[in-house]
Design an enzyme around this catalytic site. Structure first.
Site, PDB file in Angstrom:
ATOM      1  N   HIS A  10       0.828  -1.204   0.000  1.00 14.12           N
ATOM      2  CA  HIS A  10       0.000   0.000   0.000  1.00 14.12           C
ATOM      3  C   HIS A  10       0.868   1.262   0.000  1.00 14.12           C
ATOM      4  CE1 HIS A  10      -4.471   0.688   0.596  1.00 14.12           C
ATOM      5  NE2 HIS A  10      -4.031   1.929   0.599  1.00 14.12           N
ATOM      6  N   ASP A  13       3.153  -3.099  -6.792  1.00 13.58           N
ATOM      7  CA  ASP A  13       3.254  -1.651  -6.570  1.00 13.58           C
ATOM      8  C   ASP A  13       3.985  -1.371  -5.267  1.00 13.58           C
ATOM      9  OD1 ASP A  13       1.528  -1.441  -4.308  1.00 13.58           O
ATOM     10  OD2 ASP A  13      -0.190  -0.867  -5.520  1.00 13.58           O
ATOM     11  N   SER A  14       4.196  -0.100  -5.017  1.00 19.52           N
ATOM     12  CA  SER A  14       4.825   0.467  -3.816  1.00 19.52           C
ATOM     13  C   SER A  14       6.268   0.880  -4.093  1.00 19.52           C
ATOM     14  CB  SER A  14       4.769  -0.478  -2.617  1.00 19.52           C
ATOM     15  OG  SER A  14       3.411  -0.755  -2.289  1.00 19.52           O
TER      16      SER A  14
HETATM   17  C1  LIG Z   1      -3.069   9.371  -1.567  1.00 21.97           C
HETATM   18  C2  LIG Z   1      -3.225   7.899  -1.769  1.00 21.97           C
HETATM   19  C3  LIG Z   1      -4.506   7.339  -1.707  1.00 21.97           C
HETATM   20  C4  LIG Z   1      -4.681   5.958  -1.888  1.00 21.97           C
HETATM   21  N1  LIG Z   1      -5.959   5.428  -1.886  1.00 21.97           N
HETATM   22  C5  LIG Z   1      -6.119   4.101  -2.118  1.00 21.97           C
HETATM   23  C6  LIG Z   1      -7.420   3.551  -2.204  1.00 21.97           C
HETATM   24  O1  LIG Z   1      -8.440   4.240  -2.087  1.00 21.97           O
HETATM   25  N2  LIG Z   1      -7.520   2.206  -2.430  1.00 21.97           N
HETATM   26  C7  LIG Z   1      -6.410   1.406  -2.583  1.00 21.97           C
HETATM   27  O2  LIG Z   1      -6.544   0.189  -2.795  1.00 21.97           O
HETATM   28  N3  LIG Z   1      -5.170   1.913  -2.519  1.00 21.97           N
HETATM   29  C8  LIG Z   1      -4.996   3.240  -2.305  1.00 21.97           C
HETATM   30  N4  LIG Z   1      -3.729   3.760  -2.265  1.00 21.97           N
HETATM   31  C9  LIG Z   1      -2.570   2.862  -2.475  1.00 21.97           C
HETATM   32  C10 LIG Z   1      -2.222   2.744  -3.949  1.00 21.97           C
HETATM   33  O3  LIG Z   1      -3.207   2.063  -4.668  1.00 21.97           O
HETATM   34  C11 LIG Z   1      -0.901   2.009  -4.155  1.00 21.97           C
HETATM   35  O4  LIG Z   1      -0.966   0.739  -3.543  1.00 21.97           O
HETATM   36  C12 LIG Z   1       0.298   2.779  -3.607  1.00 21.97           C
HETATM   37  O5  LIG Z   1       0.138   4.165  -3.795  1.00 21.97           O
HETATM   38  C13 LIG Z   1       1.567   2.316  -4.307  1.00 21.97           C
HETATM   39  O6  LIG Z   1       2.686   2.968  -3.812  1.00 21.97           O
HETATM   40  P1  LIG Z   1       3.337   4.272  -4.501  1.00 21.97           P
HETATM   41  O7  LIG Z   1       2.497   5.428  -4.074  1.00 21.97           O
HETATM   42  O8  LIG Z   1       4.699   4.295  -3.925  1.00 21.97           O
HETATM   43  O9  LIG Z   1       3.291   4.048  -5.997  1.00 21.97           O
HETATM   44  C14 LIG Z   1      -3.546   5.125  -2.107  1.00 21.97           C
HETATM   45  C15 LIG Z   1      -2.274   5.700  -2.185  1.00 21.97           C
HETATM   46  C16 LIG Z   1      -2.107   7.066  -2.038  1.00 21.97           C
HETATM   47  C17 LIG Z   1      -0.721   7.647  -2.161  1.00 21.97           C
END
Ligand SMILES: Cc1cc2nc3c(=O)[nH]c(=O)nc-3n(C[C@H](O)[C@H](O)[C@H](O)COP(=O)(O)O)c2cc1C
Length: 384
Positions: A283, A314-315
């Site tokens: 996440h 991801d991440s």
């Molecule tokens: C501001 C923000 C909001 C997010 N909201 C959700 C969400 O509503 N549902 C979800 O499954 N992941 C959510 N994520 C996680 C992303 O889907 C993803 O797993 C993550 O951003 C990947 O890491 P990265 O930001 O380093 O690319 C969110 C991430 C961020 C940065």
């Protein structure tokens, strides 16, 4: 091409800096920060940074084709835009801007359960769409949204599993940007010091009736982010289990994807229950601070289920070389969360296009340097 506002941005870090300057601290921290001591954020980057390549020479890389397919969906390169619920706080109608940019760049876009626009409005962007699911306490509400997403042509359902309880975002208590969002002594100056965001985003919502929160719920449960949420409008994931996920699998006609898997045995179980794919994810370091980095967890998961379920990662993805590293280690592609949001906060739709163009150009250049002419030629033999 990205807009003039982002033409002096040559990498995701440049867009990040523009985003940081445009956003009030509280919104910026929500996008950028991790949880607790933020070890997870650092670990995600360290995981990528320690991977090296062993390039192959003299391969005639005049024509490099980075296009591929992720979750059965064509993509211009091995990347899709991750679900990010807060997009509407960064830019006026940010969900739509992200979706339009993804369509322009030829990559899939994931609509969120927690979007600030309803999914029908976002789907008007066109392009290749997926839908991410969080469960509300009243499961019928979630089932209704799933059916709507299927009806809109979303080809994959990503069920997010890694936040069974709300994460520990200590910074939100300090910066005064809690939910509901209210102006107070701590955040008023912060907002006033960011007039481009105040006028370009907040003021546009104000004249159009406020920022909706939980836009995908029925009218009786919908609210504004400036108001307390209706008790029935909170997600409730702590009682989710494998049986319930199996029932969701039966309900969903398209690709069924479990997001937030970091263990080989959970990946095995996902394969056994009929999931088409998993997203190996922590996440973005936003859930459990001490979780293993996704890129470090990937090899054992590929060994356990590679070939039986598709694996997306991801991440921490900030460079095209990260995309290539993930593919070399067995992922079919990656999701970009913050990298796309930096573009959005910097310059809206054009900023996201710029972010995606930069990542695609970096991916193609890395492939050429490695002697990989297409995505199927990216493999573990290219790693150092
Ligand atoms: C501001 C923000 C909001 C997010 N909201 C959700 C969400 O509503 N549902 C979800 O499954 N992941 C959510 N994520 C996680 C992303 O889907 C993803 O797993 C993550 O951003 C990947 O890491 P990265 O930001 O380093 O690319 C969110 C991430 C961020 C940065």
């Amino acid at each position: 091409m990205g807009s003039a506002a982002t033409l002096d941005c040559y990498n995701i870090a440049d867009l990040r800096e523009k985003a940081r300057r445009r956003l009030p601290l509280g919104i910026w921290e929500y996008v950028e920060r991790g949880v607790e001591d933020e070890c997870g954020l650092a670990r995600n980057r360290a995981g990528f940074d320690t991977i090296t390549f062993r390039p192959r020479v003299l391969r005639n890389v005049e024509l490099v084709d980075a296009s591929t397919s992720i979750l059965g969906t064509p993509s211009a390169f091995p990347l899709a835009v991750a679900p990010t619920g807060a997009a509407g706080l960064l830019w006026y109608q940010g969900d739509l801007a992200l979706a339009r940019a993804a369509a322009r760049a030829g990559v899939p876009f994931t609509i969120c359960s927690a979007s600030t626009m309803d999914i029908e409005e976002i789907a008007r962007a066109g392009g290749e769409l997926w839908f991410q699911l969080y469960m509300w306490a009243d499961r019928a509400l979630s089932h209704d949204v799933i059916d709507r997403a299927a009806g809109l042509g979303c080809s994959a359902l990503l069920v997010t599993l890694d936040l069974p309880v709300p994460p520990n975002r200590e910074y939100l208590h300090r910066n005064g940007f809690g939910t509901p969002f209210r102006l107070n002594a701590r955040n008023t100056l912060d907002v006033l010091a960011h007039p481009r965001w105040l006028l370009g985003t907040m003021a546009r919502y104000a004249v159009n009736g406020g920022i909706p929160s939980q836009a995908n719920l029925p009218d009786r449960l919908r609210n504004k982010v400036t108001q307390s949420a209706h008790p029935g409008a909170h997600f409730k994931q702590d009682n989710l289990d494998w049986d319930e996920v199996a029932r969701l699998r039966e309900r969903w006609p398209g690709k069924f994807v479990l997001k937030g898997i970091l263990r080989a045995d959970d990946a095995e179980r996902a394969a056994a229950m009929g999931a088409d794919a998993i997203v190996v994810s922590n996440h973005g370091g936003r859930g459990l601070d001490c979780a293993v980095a996704s890129i470090d967890a990937l090899p054992t998961i590929v060994e356990a289920v590679g070939g039986r379920v598709e694996i997306v990662l991801d991440s921490g993805v900030r460079r095209g070389s990260d995309v290539v590293k993930a593919v070399a280690k067995g992922a079919s592609g990656v999701l970009a969360g913050r990298a796309a949001l930096y573009g959005l906060a910097a310059a809206g739709e054009d900023g996201v296009v710029r972010a995606l163009e930069l990542l695609k150009a970096e991916t193609s250049r890395t492939m050429a340097m490695l002697g990989a002419r297409n995505v199927s030629e990216i493999g573990p033999d290219l790693l150092g």
